[in-house]
Design a protein around this motif. Structure first.
Motif, PDB file in Angstrom:
ATOM      1  N   VAL A 402       0.839  -1.203   0.000  1.00  0.00           N
ATOM      2  CA  VAL A 402       0.000   0.000   0.000  1.00  0.00           C
ATOM      3  C   VAL A 402       0.875   1.253   0.000  1.00  0.00           C
ATOM      4  O   VAL A 402       0.600   2.226  -0.716  1.00  0.00           O
ATOM      5  N   GLY A 403       1.953   1.239   0.800  1.00  0.00           N
ATOM      6  CA  GLY A 403       2.859   2.384   0.840  1.00  0.00           C
ATOM      7  C   GLY A 403       3.532   2.644  -0.487  1.00  0.00           C
ATOM      8  O   GLY A 403       3.698   3.789  -0.899  1.00  0.00           O
ATOM      9  N   SER A 404       3.919   1.575  -1.187  1.00  0.00           N
ATOM     10  CA  SER A 404       4.554   1.729  -2.493  1.00  0.00           C
ATOM     11  C   SER A 404       3.616   2.405  -3.484  1.00  0.00           C
ATOM     12  O   SER A 404       3.994   3.344  -4.196  1.00  0.00           O
ATOM     13  N   VAL A 405       2.349   1.937  -3.521  1.00  0.00           N
ATOM     14  CA  VAL A 405       1.363   2.553  -4.426  1.00  0.00           C
ATOM     15  C   VAL A 405       1.116   4.000  -4.019  1.00  0.00           C
ATOM     16  O   VAL A 405       1.054   4.908  -4.869  1.00  0.00           O
ATOM     17  N   PHE A 406       1.000   4.253  -2.724  1.00  0.00           N
ATOM     18  CA  PHE A 406       0.728   5.593  -2.212  1.00  0.00           C
ATOM     19  C   PHE A 406       1.826   6.580  -2.622  1.00  0.00           C
ATOM     20  O   PHE A 406       1.549   7.650  -3.183  1.00  0.00           O
ATOM     21  N   PHE A 407       3.081   6.218  -2.356  1.00  0.00           N
ATOM     22  CA  PHE A 407       4.184   7.153  -2.633  1.00  0.00           C
ATOM     23  C   PHE A 407       4.474   7.283  -4.126  1.00  0.00           C
ATOM     24  O   PHE A 407       4.871   8.353  -4.591  1.00  0.00           O
ATOM     25  N   ASN A 408       4.274   6.197  -4.890  1.00  0.00           N
ATOM     26  CA  ASN A 408       4.447   6.310  -6.348  1.00  0.00           C
ATOM     27  C   ASN A 408       3.398   7.234  -6.947  1.00  0.00           C
ATOM     28  O   ASN A 408       3.707   8.076  -7.800  1.00  0.00           O
ATOM     29  N   SER A 424      -4.249   4.054  -3.205  1.00  0.00           N
ATOM     30  CA  SER A 424      -3.693   3.023  -2.316  1.00  0.00           C
ATOM     31  C   SER A 424      -4.792   2.315  -1.522  1.00  0.00           C
ATOM     32  O   SER A 424      -4.641   1.145  -1.153  1.00  0.00           O
ATOM     33  N   LEU A 425      -5.904   3.006  -1.286  1.00  0.00           N
ATOM     34  CA  LEU A 425      -7.003   2.406  -0.532  1.00  0.00           C
ATOM     35  C   LEU A 425      -7.555   1.178  -1.245  1.00  0.00           C
ATOM     36  O   LEU A 425      -7.989   0.216  -0.611  1.00  0.00           O
ATOM     37  N   TRP A 426      -7.516   1.202  -2.572  1.00  0.00           N
ATOM     38  CA  TRP A 426      -8.034   0.054  -3.317  1.00  0.00           C
ATOM     39  C   TRP A 426      -7.120  -1.162  -3.203  1.00  0.00           C
ATOM     40  O   TRP A 426      -7.578  -2.302  -3.368  1.00  0.00           O
ATOM     41  N   VAL A 427      -5.843  -0.949  -2.911  1.00  0.00           N
ATOM     42  CA  VAL A 427      -4.964  -2.084  -2.603  1.00  0.00           C
ATOM     43  C   VAL A 427      -5.384  -2.696  -1.265  1.00  0.00           C
ATOM     44  O   VAL A 427      -5.448  -3.921  -1.110  1.00  0.00           O
ATOM     45  N   THR A 428      -5.693  -1.830  -0.300  1.00  0.00           N
ATOM     46  CA  THR A 428      -6.205  -2.290   0.992  1.00  0.00           C
ATOM     47  C   THR A 428      -7.491  -3.095   0.812  1.00  0.00           C
ATOM     48  O   THR A 428      -7.656  -4.178   1.386  1.00  0.00           O
ATOM     49  N   ILE A 429      -8.407  -2.571   0.010  1.00  0.00           N
ATOM     50  CA  ILE A 429      -9.677  -3.262  -0.241  1.00  0.00           C
ATOM     51  C   ILE A 429      -9.427  -4.624  -0.891  1.00  0.00           C
ATOM     52  O   ILE A 429     -10.109  -5.609  -0.574  1.00  0.00           O
TER      53      ILE A 429
END
Length: 455
Positions: A402-408, A424-429
């Motif tokens: 999630v952090g990787s998607v968020f920061f990218n 990034s929330l959709w990775v969490t979902i």
């Protein structure tokens, strides 16, 4: 139970409470980004490393003494962290803190198995689930409150100091109230040192590239995951052919409830803990909330989780795994709702986060109860520790992904914090959705088993 849950709450709280204090710690001790990462992730690394060996040791030698020893080290390490004057000092204190937390936590689930009959365990496991959910969610609020009261320069130190009086009280009361084990009841079998080394090496190789994902650039770090798979395969082979008492009783995974429950826990913690990592960053760095305001914004999740955990623990024996399925559906609905309203600011997410919290309370404690239902008491500590190790690994995988998607997203789209969080929330979902598939598979398999029984 009160002593055990307070100690469990304190050790789990230190996973998340530090998040809101990182800016203050960085400014006060002049930490580099790498050192700051180790303050946060070093705790998780040593926590995950000690869980299974400590659980097995408690099973064999008595849980009370192991619990008290781990709590004493945790309390001393907390005091040392609060007194830190250099980055190295703080990082070492956090590593010791995490290791001590890894010693304490498997004794908590082991004590529940030891002190309660199977039909009575729903309620204490409900309280344990509430403890896990609330400690993770309320950490940012308590951290923000302490920084608000004591100021940025001293507030972060009180995040650690507050553990000292609680730890001392828990040690005194635990010594008095937690039953020991008679000398003749202690196992005389060996404690499988080869298994300890193999599992420890495998966990370190797996967690290191995950917790250092943003600090170690390039793709070579993922070779450590391959090495981890090889070492863990060696661990499984060793445990299967070991004559004597193994570190992990692999026959437990032959029970569908245990195997699928462990998978659900790993996947759910991969999603649920990453929410607070990215949401706190959005609120403080993107929307310029204070530490206290950021903590208050995630409080609805904690309240929902507390309420539903208490209910879930009472009714889990009646409804079984379908209760977990309902909880996962509510979490997914709450997170989708969060995505729809977060454009309007952190306060707009109160209702969807409350729904997600209610769902979370129906996932963590019922899943723990159902997963450990068929575990013999003599293996309760190590079985619970395997579950918690999976949760720590899931947390590390979730935060890394999630952090990787968020920061990218943040780097490549003009610093749009809200859109970075939404993506990034959709990775969490996705993590929660896969946990839902595993839980639903268990429900359908159980129905098939019942249908195939002779009338």
């Amino acid at each position: 139970m009160t002593v055990a849950l307070v100690a469990g709450f304190m050790t789990l709280l230190d996973v998340s409470i530090v998040n809101v204090a990182l800016p203050s710690i960085r400014d006060d001790l002049h930490l580099s980004s790498s050192e700051l990462q180790w303050v946060l992730s070093g705790y998780a690394l040593t926590f995950g490393l000690l869980l299974v060996p400590a659980g097995r040791f408690g099973d064999a030698r008595g849980r009370r003494n192991v619990f008290i020893a781990g709590l004493a080290v945790f309390t001393l390490a907390s005091a040392a962290a609060g007194l830190a004057t250099t980055a190295t000092w703080l990082v070492i204190a956090r590593l010791v803190q995490g290791a001590a937390a890894g010693v304490v936590n498997p004794q908590v689930s082991g004590l529940i198995q030891q002190l309660f009959e199977p039909k009575e365990r729903g309620r204490p496991f409900g309280l344990l689930g509430a403890t896990i959910g609330i400690s993770t969610a309320v950490g940012p609020l308590l951290g923000g409150l302490l920084i608000q009261i004591f100021g940025a320069a001293e507030g972060w130190r009180w995040i650690f100091y507050i553990n000292v009086p609680i730890g001392l009280a828990a040690i005194a009361l635990g010594t008095k109230w937690i039953p020991g084990r008679a000398e003749e009841e202690k196992e005389r079998e060996g404690l499988d040192p080869v298994g300890v080394v193999l599992l420890g090496a495998g966990v370190i190789l797996l967690l290191l590239p995950l917790v250092q994902e943003r600090e170690w650039h390039g793709q070579a770090k993922w070779l450590l995951v391959v090495a981890a798979a090889i070492v863990l395969a060696g661990f499984v082979a060793w445990e299967r052919h070991l004559k004597g008492a193994p570190l992990v009783d692999l026959s437990l995974f032959q029970h569908r409830s245990y195997g699928l429950g462990a998978i659900i826990g790993l996947l759910y913690f991969g999603g649920f803990t990453s929410i607070f990592f990215t949401f706190t960053l959005l609120l403080q760095s993107g929307l310029h909330y204070s530490a206290l305001e950021a903590g208050l914004a995630v409080t609805p999740f904690a309240l929902g989780s507390a309420a539903a955990s208490a209910i879930g623990g009472r009714v889990v024996n009646r409804y079984g795994r379908p209760l977990v399925v309902i909880g996962l559906i509510a979490v997914i609905a709450g997170l989708v709702g969060t995505d729809l309203v977060v454009d309007h600011g952190g306060w707009a997410t109160a209702v969807p986060l409350l729904i997600a919290g209610l769902g979370s309370g129906l996932v963590i404690s019922p899943n723990q109860t159902l997963t450990l239902a068929e575990v013999p008491v003599r293996r309760a500590g190590s079985a619970g520790a395997v579950l918690q190790t999976g949760q720590r690994i899931g947390t590390a995988i979730g935060i890394a992904a999630v952090g990787s998607v968020f920061f990218n997203r943040l780097a490549h789209h003009g610093g749009d914090w809200v859109q970075a969080f939404r993506t990034s929330l959709w990775v969490t979902i996705a993590f929660v959705a896969v946990a839902f598939v595993a839980a639903a598979a268990d429900v359908f398999a159980a129905r098939h088993d019942r249908a195939s029984l002779p009338a």
